[in-house]
Every structure is written in C-alpha cells, then in structure tokens.
Write a protein that holds these residues in place. Structure first.
Motif, PDB file in Angstrom:
ATOM      1  N   ILE A  89       0.380  -1.246   0.250  1.00 42.79           N
ATOM      2  CA  ILE A  89      -0.120   0.125  -0.327  1.00 42.79           C
ATOM      3  C   ILE A  89       0.979   1.263  -0.152  1.00 42.79           C
ATOM      4  CG2 ILE A  89      -1.473   1.203   1.126  1.00 42.79           C
ATOM      5  CD1 ILE A  89      -2.789  -1.290   2.220  1.00 42.79           C
ATOM      6  N   PHE A  90       2.039   1.162   0.842  1.00 43.64           N
ATOM      7  CA  PHE A  90       3.122   2.369   0.611  1.00 43.64           C
ATOM      8  C   PHE A  90       3.144   2.570   0.009  1.00 43.64           C
ATOM      9  CE2 PHE A  90       2.383   1.708   5.450  1.00 43.64           C
ATOM     10  CZ  PHE A  90       2.430   3.302   5.914  1.00 43.64           C
ATOM     11  N   VAL A  91       4.291   1.174  -1.126  1.00 48.00           N
ATOM     12  CA  VAL A  91       4.938   1.898  -2.479  1.00 48.00           C
ATOM     13  C   VAL A  91       3.791   2.471  -3.388  1.00 48.00           C
ATOM     14  CG1 VAL A  91       5.511   0.405  -4.417  1.00 48.00           C
ATOM     15  CG2 VAL A  91       6.181  -0.091  -1.995  1.00 48.00           C
ATOM     16  N   LEU A  92       2.568   1.648  -3.191  1.00 49.42           N
ATOM     17  CA  LEU A  92       1.122   2.468  -4.763  1.00 49.42           C
ATOM     18  C   LEU A  92       0.571   3.841  -4.007  1.00 49.42           C
ATOM     19  CD1 LEU A  92      -2.036   0.525  -5.379  1.00 49.42           C
ATOM     20  CD2 LEU A  92      -1.779   3.188  -5.107  1.00 49.42           C
ATOM     21  N   SER A  93       1.123   4.413  -2.684  1.00 43.55           N
ATOM     22  CA  SER A  93       1.315   5.804  -2.799  1.00 43.55           C
ATOM     23  C   SER A  93       2.024   6.108  -2.912  1.00 43.55           C
ATOM     24  CB  SER A  93       0.354   5.596  -1.504  1.00 43.55           C
ATOM     25  OG  SER A  93       1.680   5.330  -0.508  1.00 43.55           O
ATOM     26  N   SER A  94       3.529   5.872  -2.684  1.00 46.72           N
ATOM     27  CA  SER A  94       4.852   6.139  -3.200  1.00 46.72           C
ATOM     28  C   SER A  94       5.046   6.967  -4.632  1.00 46.72           C
ATOM     29  CB  SER A  94       5.778   5.545  -2.175  1.00 46.72           C
ATOM     30  OG  SER A  94       7.017   6.051  -3.070  1.00 46.72           O
ATOM     31  N   ASN A  95       4.197   6.048  -5.013  1.00 50.34           N
ATOM     32  CA  ASN A  95       4.281   5.348  -6.821  1.00 50.34           C
ATOM     33  C   ASN A  95       3.048   6.669  -7.166  1.00 50.34           C
ATOM     34  OD1 ASN A  95       4.343   1.988  -7.208  1.00 50.34           O
ATOM     35  ND2 ASN A  95       6.355   3.394  -6.964  1.00 50.34           N
ATOM     36  N   THR A  96       2.570   6.725  -6.642  1.00 47.91           N
ATOM     37  CA  THR A  96       1.203   7.508  -7.255  1.00 47.91           C
ATOM     38  C   THR A  96       1.506   9.801  -7.093  1.00 47.91           C
ATOM     39  OG1 THR A  96      -1.075   6.492  -6.142  1.00 47.91           O
ATOM     40  CG2 THR A  96      -0.759   8.771  -6.807  1.00 47.91           C
ATOM     41  N   VAL A  97       2.278   9.286  -5.976  1.00 47.36           N
ATOM     42  CA  VAL A  97       3.264  10.627  -5.797  1.00 47.36           C
ATOM     43  C   VAL A  97       4.097  11.298  -7.189  1.00 47.36           C
ATOM     44  CG1 VAL A  97       4.497  12.481  -3.809  1.00 47.36           C
ATOM     45  CG2 VAL A  97       2.392  10.834  -3.376  1.00 47.36           C
ATOM     46  N   ALA A  98       4.808  10.016  -6.731  1.00 46.43           N
ATOM     47  CA  ALA A  98       5.962  10.345  -8.027  1.00 46.43           C
ATOM     48  C   ALA A  98       5.288  10.501  -9.656  1.00 46.43           C
ATOM     49  CB  ALA A  98       6.970   8.876  -8.123  1.00 46.43           C
ATOM     50  N   PHE A  99       4.561   9.769 -10.324  1.00 48.34           N
ATOM     51  CA  PHE A  99       3.893   9.557 -11.376  1.00 48.34           C
ATOM     52  C   PHE A  99       3.318  10.595 -11.350  1.00 48.34           C
ATOM     53  CE2 PHE A  99       1.046   8.787 -14.505  1.00 48.34           C
ATOM     54  CZ  PHE A  99       2.070   7.837 -15.458  1.00 48.34           C
ATOM     55  N   SER A 100       2.649  11.458 -10.007  1.00 48.33           N
ATOM     56  CA  SER A 100       1.785  12.691 -10.576  1.00 48.33           C
ATOM     57  C   SER A 100       2.882  13.484 -10.378  1.00 48.33           C
ATOM     58  CB  SER A 100       1.284  12.964  -9.506  1.00 48.33           C
ATOM     59  OG  SER A 100       0.062  14.299  -8.801  1.00 48.33           O
ATOM     60  N   VAL A 101       3.741  13.703 -10.468  1.00 48.82           N
ATOM     61  CA  VAL A 101       5.201  15.162  -9.983  1.00 48.82           C
ATOM     62  C   VAL A 101       5.462  14.833 -11.594  1.00 48.82           C
ATOM     63  CG1 VAL A 101       7.551  15.478  -9.171  1.00 48.82           C
ATOM     64  CG2 VAL A 101       5.948  15.071  -7.675  1.00 48.82           C
ATOM     65  N   ILE A 102       5.984  14.082 -12.004  1.00 50.42           N
ATOM     66  CA  ILE A 102       6.659  13.635 -13.246  1.00 50.42           C
ATOM     67  C   ILE A 102       5.946  13.964 -14.486  1.00 50.42           C
ATOM     68  CG2 ILE A 102       6.667  11.229 -13.806  1.00 50.42           C
ATOM     69  CD1 ILE A 102      10.251  12.833 -13.305  1.00 50.42           C
ATOM     70  N   THR A 103       4.706  13.436 -14.710  1.00 50.89           N
ATOM     71  CA  THR A 103       3.786  13.998 -15.287  1.00 50.89           C
ATOM     72  C   THR A 103       3.042  15.008 -15.538  1.00 50.89           C
ATOM     73  OG1 THR A 103       2.373  12.218 -13.894  1.00 50.89           O
ATOM     74  CG2 THR A 103       3.869  11.210 -16.111  1.00 50.89           C
ATOM     75  N   GLN A 104       2.516  15.395 -14.157  1.00 50.41           N
ATOM     76  CA  GLN A 104       1.731  16.853 -14.017  1.00 50.41           C
ATOM     77  C   GLN A 104       0.085  16.306 -13.990  1.00 50.41           C
ATOM     78  OE1 GLN A 104       4.785  18.120 -16.215  1.00 50.41           O
ATOM     79  NE2 GLN A 104       5.893  17.539 -14.381  1.00 50.41           N
ATOM     80  N   LEU A 105      -0.230  14.769 -14.585  1.00 49.93           N
ATOM     81  CA  LEU A 105      -1.455  14.491 -13.586  1.00 49.93           C
ATOM     82  C   LEU A 105      -2.074  14.529 -12.619  1.00 49.93           C
ATOM     83  CD1 LEU A 105      -0.873  11.310 -15.883  1.00 49.93           C
ATOM     84  CD2 LEU A 105      -2.336  13.033 -17.264  1.00 49.93           C
ATOM     85  N   ARG A 106      -3.348  14.051 -12.362  1.00 53.98           N
ATOM     86  CA  ARG A 106      -3.824  14.537 -11.426  1.00 53.98           C
ATOM     87  C   ARG A 106      -4.070  13.199 -10.271  1.00 53.98           C
ATOM     88  NH1 ARG A 106     -10.365  16.292 -12.670  1.00 53.98           N
ATOM     89  NH2 ARG A 106      -9.494  14.143 -14.119  1.00 53.98           N
ATOM     90  N   THR A 107      -3.778  13.956  -8.799  1.00 52.64           N
ATOM     91  CA  THR A 107      -3.677  12.880  -8.098  1.00 52.64           C
ATOM     92  C   THR A 107      -4.639  11.651  -7.920  1.00 52.64           C
ATOM     93  OG1 THR A 107      -2.362  14.173  -6.653  1.00 52.64           O
ATOM     94  CG2 THR A 107      -3.381  12.069  -5.426  1.00 52.64           C
ATOM     95  N   SER A 108      -5.810  12.038  -8.505  1.00 57.46           N
ATOM     96  CA  SER A 108      -6.428  11.096  -8.580  1.00 57.46           C
ATOM     97  C   SER A 108      -6.889  10.432  -9.670  1.00 57.46           C
ATOM     98  CB  SER A 108      -8.234  11.734  -8.745  1.00 57.46           C
ATOM     99  OG  SER A 108      -8.955  12.801  -9.796  1.00 57.46           O
ATOM    100  N   THR A 109      -6.009  10.772 -10.995  1.00 62.76           N
ATOM    101  CA  THR A 109      -5.819  10.062 -11.955  1.00 62.76           C
ATOM    102  C   THR A 109      -4.814   8.787 -11.455  1.00 62.76           C
ATOM    103  OG1 THR A 109      -6.574  11.858 -13.441  1.00 62.76           O
ATOM    104  CG2 THR A 109      -5.450   9.821 -14.189  1.00 62.76           C
ATOM    105  N   CYS A 110      -3.712   9.537 -10.965  1.00 60.24           N
ATOM    106  CA  CYS A 110      -2.325   8.244 -10.718  1.00 60.24           C
ATOM    107  C   CYS A 110      -2.859   7.271  -9.740  1.00 60.24           C
ATOM    108  CB  CYS A 110      -1.273   9.496  -9.936  1.00 60.24           C
ATOM    109  SG  CYS A 110      -0.498  11.395 -11.377  1.00 60.24           S
ATOM    110  N   ILE A 111      -3.326   7.827  -8.406  1.00 62.37           N
ATOM    111  CA  ILE A 111      -3.945   6.855  -7.837  1.00 62.37           C
ATOM    112  C   ILE A 111      -5.273   5.554  -8.524  1.00 62.37           C
ATOM    113  CG2 ILE A 111      -5.425   6.422  -5.529  1.00 62.37           C
ATOM    114  CD1 ILE A 111      -5.398   8.816  -4.675  1.00 62.37           C
ATOM    115  N   ALA A 112      -5.006   5.937  -9.449  1.00 59.29           N
ATOM    116  CA  ALA A 112      -6.510   4.946  -9.907  1.00 59.29           C
ATOM    117  C   ALA A 112      -5.504   4.105 -11.221  1.00 59.29           C
ATOM    118  CB  ALA A 112      -8.037   5.592 -10.928  1.00 59.29           C
ATOM    119  N   LEU A 113      -4.872   4.569 -11.551  1.00 61.88           N
ATOM    120  CA  LEU A 113      -3.887   3.957 -12.553  1.00 61.88           C
ATOM    121  C   LEU A 113      -2.530   2.715 -11.925  1.00 61.88           C
ATOM    122  CD1 LEU A 113      -2.280   3.946 -15.274  1.00 61.88           C
ATOM    123  CD2 LEU A 113      -0.533   5.814 -13.858  1.00 61.88           C
ATOM    124  N   PHE A 114      -2.582   3.856 -10.583  1.00 65.04           N
ATOM    125  CA  PHE A 114      -1.334   2.522  -9.864  1.00 65.04           C
ATOM    126  C   PHE A 114      -2.503   1.070  -9.086  1.00 65.04           C
ATOM    127  CE2 PHE A 114       1.291   5.693 -10.898  1.00 65.04           C
ATOM    128  CZ  PHE A 114       2.937   5.133 -11.090  1.00 65.04           C
TER     129      PHE A 114
END
Length: 241
Positions: free
Chosen positions: A198-223
């Motif tokens: 779960i922590f890996v998923l949340s960390s992936n979400t933040v990093a992906f949001s930073v590197i792609t500038q996508l919305r956090t909700s979109t990144c959460i759903a994606l990961f």
C-alpha cells in the motif's frame, strides 16, 4: 541541457523549484568550497530548492511523508546531475527492484506455507522457478498497464528519454520495498507485506504525479489498476504452476 527558466513546469528531468514546479536555470551559486548561495524562484520568490543544504535523512523522511517537494528534488534536481548516466541508474534500480520483489514473493509464499513443503532439491528448484516466473510475469503485466495508460493519458509517441524518466520515477519511488528486509531479522505477520504494498502504491502515485503533472486522483486510479492487475496475474500464475 539546462531548462528554460521561463518555460514553467518541466516535462523532463530538468531543474525545478520544489515549491511551485517552475523551471529554474540554476539552484545555487558557489563562491568557494562550502560557500554557496541558494537561488530564488522567479515565480514564487521562495528558495528554489532548500533541500540542497539538507542531510539525506531529512530528504528521506520527507519522501516517506509523501511530500511533493521532496519528490521534485529527487526526480528533477538530484537526478538531473546524473542524466548522462541515466541508463546505469535505470539498470541498477531495476535490478534492486526485481530482487526486492522476489523477496516479497518468497515472503508471500512462506505465508502460504509453500516453503514448508520442500523435501528435496527438486522441490526447492521448482519453488525458486515459481518465484522467478511470478516476479517476471507480474511486473510485465504491471509495466504493460502503465505504458498503455501513459500512451493514452499523455498522448506520447515513442520518446525513449521520456519513457526512461517515467520508468526511473516508478523504480525509485518503490523504495518502501526495502523495509521488507527487516523481516529477515524480526518476525512479522505476513500482512505486513500488503501494508508495504500500500505504501509502495501511494509513493508511486506521488512520484508519477510529479513527473507527469497528472491529477492525483488519476494517478491513484492508474496505479491501483496496475497493482491489482499484477496481483491477479501472480495469483493466476500460482494456480497454474
């Protein structure tokens, strides 16, 4: 190549203000060894990257706390100095990622009492092969889902450097897997493995949001989708083997 300071938030590994994500030409000016002056961001007027003067442990704590500023520092400003060796960083990160994932799979199998059934070298070899196939097939599904989503959401054509940057962000943000090594020393319930996931998923979400500038909700759903696909693929493989 240094980013254009007037270009706003960057799409690649360039220097950024960790506060607002605005592109900056430089982070500090060095007058002499140990004597530097941190530069301010032209957009928010704050110090562009105060982490430069921080110990790594402070940065690591902020990464654990999922602070966007810390991830901008890591993915843009800290790795920017090593962009010429991004292939080497990717190779080492991928190797560590797969090793830790293999250890995770072995812990899950231990929780399922799979290792208790080993009565011969043949059985041990078969179990090791199952772990290897689980890791390779599960991560193949995981990366495939991510790549498909990246192409659809970002409308990216084939851009090797951009894909490398995104892949590096995913790998380095999976650092929570390191905490599984503690289970080699102390006894923990198998549920800890899924807490780490779960922590890996949340960390992936933040990093992906930073590197792609996508919305956090979109990144959460994606990961969540990518990790769920990996979990289901691994379960299916275990039933087949």
């Amino acid at each position: 190549m240094p980013p254009d300071p007037d270009s706003g938030e960057q799409d690649g590994l360039g220097l950024l203000c960790v506060n607002c994500g605005w592109g900056v030409a430089r982070l500090f000016v060095q007058y002499s060894p140990g004597n530097i002056r941190l530069m301010k961001c032209d957009n928010c007027k704050a110090v562009a990257d105060p982490y430069i003067e921080c110990e790594f442990m402070i940065i690591f704590i902020d990464l654990i706390l999922h602070k966007t500023r810390a991830y901008r520092h890591l993915l843009y400003n800290m790795l920017h100095a090593k962009t010429s060796d991004i292939k080497g960083i990717l190779l080492k990160s991928s190797l560590m990622f797969l090793i830790l994932d293999a250890f995770r799979v072995s812990l899950v199998m231990k929780g399922d009492n799979s290792w208790d059934l080993l009565t011969s070298n043949m059985a041990f070899t078969r179990t090791c092969i199952k772990v290897l196939l689980d890791v390779l097939f599960g991560n193949f599904i995981f990366i495939s889902v991510l790549w498909l989503a990246v192409r659809l959401l970002l409308k990216l054509k084939y851009d090797e450097s951009r894909y490398k940057e995104i892949m590096l962000a995913i790998l380095v943000s999976s650092y929570f897997k390191i905490f599984l090594l503690a289970m080699m020393i102390w006894e923990f319930p198998s549920s800890v493995v899924f807490i780490v996931d779960i922590f890996v998923l949340s960390s992936n979400t933040v990093a992906f949001s930073v590197i792609t500038q996508l919305r956090t909700s979109t990144c959460i759903a994606l990961f969540f989708t990518a990790h769920a696909a990996k979990f289901l693929a691994s379960r299916w493989l275990q039933t087949v083997l």
